[in-house]
Design an enzyme around this catalytic site. Structure first.
Site, PDB file in Angstrom:
ATOM      1  N   HIS A   1       0.796  -1.229   0.000  1.00 47.14           N
ATOM      2  CA  HIS A   1       0.000   0.000   0.000  1.00 47.14           C
ATOM      3  C   HIS A   1       0.832   1.285   0.000  1.00 47.14           C
ATOM      4  O   HIS A   1       0.268   2.375  -0.038  1.00 47.14           O
ATOM      5  CB  HIS A   1      -0.905   0.015   1.241  1.00 47.14           C
ATOM      6  CG  HIS A   1      -0.100   0.048   2.497  1.00 47.14           C
ATOM      7  ND1 HIS A   1       0.509  -1.078   3.015  1.00 47.14           N
ATOM      8  CD2 HIS A   1       0.238   1.071   3.306  1.00 47.14           C
ATOM      9  CE1 HIS A   1       1.176  -0.741   4.099  1.00 47.14           C
ATOM     10  NE2 HIS A   1       1.036   0.561   4.302  1.00 47.14           N
TER      11      HIS A   1
ATOM     12  N   HIS B   1       1.685   7.002  -0.470  1.00 49.74           N
ATOM     13  CA  HIS B   1       0.823   6.097   0.298  1.00 49.74           C
ATOM     14  C   HIS B   1      -0.500   5.959  -0.452  1.00 49.74           C
ATOM     15  O   HIS B   1      -1.177   6.950  -0.691  1.00 49.74           O
ATOM     16  CB  HIS B   1       0.591   6.688   1.694  1.00 49.74           C
ATOM     17  CG  HIS B   1       0.258   5.673   2.730  1.00 49.74           C
ATOM     18  ND1 HIS B   1      -0.981   5.089   2.828  1.00 49.74           N
ATOM     19  CD2 HIS B   1       1.020   5.131   3.705  1.00 49.74           C
ATOM     20  CE1 HIS B   1      -0.975   4.239   3.838  1.00 49.74           C
ATOM     21  NE2 HIS B   1       0.224   4.246   4.386  1.00 49.74           N
TER      22      HIS B   1
END
Length: 155
Positions: free
Chosen positions: A59, A74
């Site tokens: 992620h 992110h």
């Protein structure tokens, strides 16, 4: 040397202060911007600049630019809780990447369906906010791979 950062995803530019996570919103790890991605089933997350892949998770990833400089991307907020489900990593830690190269593929729609925020912070790690120039205004649309920020790091 000025480093031009491209948008890792297609979407709408938002200030970090709007990211629903105090680590980003309060710029605890550094300044930058966020991009709220389109709610599509499949999207690539691109390297915002050239660098060596440092930290790498399904992620999120950080690029090391040298001279203790780094950039963090992110994909969504609290997405670590998904345990990598719905994310595909295309590179390995330590590898050098080019600006615009695909690092991760994910589904912003699936993340939203899981009740999580899809916003993607792009952060200059431990950077000085005065060294960043935002090239796309908050609320404006940016395509993945288009210029997003200029960073003039002080040596």
């Amino acid at each position: 040397m000025v480093v031009r950062l491209v948008s890792p995803v297609t979407g709408v530019v938002r200030p970090l202060a709007e990211v629903p996570d105090p680590v980003f919103a309060e710029q605890m790890v550094g300044p930058g911007v966020a991009v709220h991605p389109d709610a599509v089933d499949r999207a690539d997350v691109l390297a915002p600049c050239a660098g060596a892949v440092g930290a790498l998770h399904p992620h999120a990833f950080a690029l090391e630019l040298g001279g203790e400089r780094g950039v963090l991307v992110h994909a969504g907020i609290d997405t670590v809780g998904l345990g990598g489900a719905g994310f595909t990593v295309h590179v390995e830690a330590g590898r050098r990447v080019r600006a615009g190269e695909t690092v991760i593929t994910w589904s912003p729609a699936a993340v939203a369906d899981a009740g999580l925020a899809t916003v993607c912070p792009v952060v200059v790690l431990q950077g000085d906010p005065a060294t960043l120039t935002q090239l796309v205004a908050d609320g404006e649309r940016v395509e993945a791979g288009e210029p997003l920020l200029e960073w003039s790091p002080r040596d």
